[in-house]
Write an enzyme that holds these catalytic residues in place. Structure first.
Site, PDB file in Angstrom:
ATOM      1  N   LEU A  34      22.567  38.577  44.327  1.00 47.52           N
ATOM      2  CA  LEU A  34      23.716  38.802  45.194  1.00 47.52           C
ATOM      3  C   LEU A  34      24.228  37.498  45.794  1.00 47.52           C
ATOM      4  O   LEU A  34      23.438  36.649  46.201  1.00 47.52           O
ATOM      5  CB  LEU A  34      23.316  39.700  46.373  1.00 47.52           C
ATOM      6  CG  LEU A  34      22.940  41.155  46.123  1.00 47.52           C
ATOM      7  CD1 LEU A  34      22.405  41.746  47.428  1.00 47.52           C
ATOM      8  CD2 LEU A  34      24.132  41.938  45.626  1.00 47.52           C
ATOM      9  N   HIS A  35      25.539  37.340  45.834  1.00 45.69           N
ATOM     10  CA  HIS A  35      26.111  36.206  46.568  1.00 45.69           C
ATOM     11  C   HIS A  35      27.535  36.535  46.975  1.00 45.69           C
ATOM     12  O   HIS A  35      28.314  37.037  46.183  1.00 45.69           O
ATOM     13  CB  HIS A  35      26.045  34.913  45.749  1.00 45.69           C
ATOM     14  CG  HIS A  35      26.666  35.005  44.387  1.00 45.69           C
ATOM     15  ND1 HIS A  35      26.057  35.642  43.335  1.00 45.69           N
ATOM     16  CD2 HIS A  35      27.841  34.551  43.911  1.00 45.69           C
ATOM     17  CE1 HIS A  35      26.830  35.566  42.265  1.00 45.69           C
ATOM     18  NE2 HIS A  35      27.936  34.908  42.589  1.00 45.69           N
ATOM     19  N   TRP A  36      27.829  36.256  48.222  1.00 44.48           N
ATOM     20  CA  TRP A  36      29.176  36.464  48.750  1.00 44.48           C
ATOM     21  C   TRP A  36      29.991  35.187  48.578  1.00 44.48           C
ATOM     22  O   TRP A  36      29.461  34.080  48.747  1.00 44.48           O
ATOM     23  CB  TRP A  36      29.117  36.796  50.244  1.00 44.48           C
ATOM     24  CG  TRP A  36      28.806  38.234  50.545  1.00 44.48           C
ATOM     25  CD1 TRP A  36      29.683  39.222  50.846  1.00 44.48           C
ATOM     26  CD2 TRP A  36      27.499  38.843  50.609  1.00 44.48           C
ATOM     27  NE1 TRP A  36      29.016  40.407  51.081  1.00 44.48           N
ATOM     28  CE2 TRP A  36      27.686  40.205  50.944  1.00 44.48           C
ATOM     29  CE3 TRP A  36      26.189  38.373  50.395  1.00 44.48           C
ATOM     30  CZ2 TRP A  36      26.617  41.089  51.094  1.00 44.48           C
ATOM     31  CZ3 TRP A  36      25.133  39.251  50.527  1.00 44.48           C
ATOM     32  CH2 TRP A  36      25.352  40.588  50.872  1.00 44.48           C
TER      33      TRP A  36
END
Ligand SMILES: [Zn+2]
Length: 165
Positions: A123-125
């Site tokens: 996950l990465h924003w």
């Protein structure tokens, strides 16, 4: 060009040179440790997160915030991890606002390759600062990367103010 279209470029090739055959670059940068942070464009670490400059930005100041753990599904992230990611997004958005004076931001998460995730396992924003008028070049050129500020100078601008956070 609509705002809708501006989310699509994130699916492009920002991780092509750090692709699956080399493993997960977020885990690699995490494990490399603080001594390598400048080389890896890591601008911040917290107990449960890592923040870095996107090496293939879609606009000046494009940052990534990720949990330290290699998790690819929101369901796998604990409340503590999610809260800390949000706190980091808030912090970096504020800092980008103070240092670069953008007119707005796109902040988002791509889940799955079909949604444009270049690294679906971790996950990465994304935080992408936006300026009035930047639609003129950004979605059209895609990977041509008309970025007026070098990553090195951006790192210096953001990192020097984050040393006590
Ligand atoms: Zn990972």
């Amino acid at each position: 060009m609509t705002d809708q279209a501006l989310w699509a470029p994130w699916r492009l090739d920002y991780v092509k040179t750090a692709g699956e055959d080399e493993g997960c670059f977020l885990c690699r940068y995490r494990d490399a440790g603080p001594s390598e942070d400048r080389t890896n464009l890591v601008i911040g670490r917290s107990e449960r997160t890592i923040s870095l400059l996107n090496r293939f930005p879609y606009n000046n100041g494009h940052l990534l915030v990720a949990p330290l753990d290699h998790i690819g599904d929101l369901e796998e992230a604990s409340g503590e991890v999610l809260a800390e990611c949000m706190a980091e997004l808030q912090k970096w958005t504020r800092r980008l606002g103070e240092t670069m004076s953008p007119d707005g931001f796109n902040i988002g998460l791509n889940l799955g390759r079909v949604a444009g995730a270049g690294l679906p396992g971790h996950l990465h924003w994304h935080i992408v600062p936006r300026w009035n008028g930047d639609t003129n070049f950004m979605p059209v050129v895609g990977n041509a990367n008309v970025i007026p500020q070098s990553l090195e100078s951006l790192y210096g601008l953001l990192a020097c103010e984050s040393s006590n956070s």
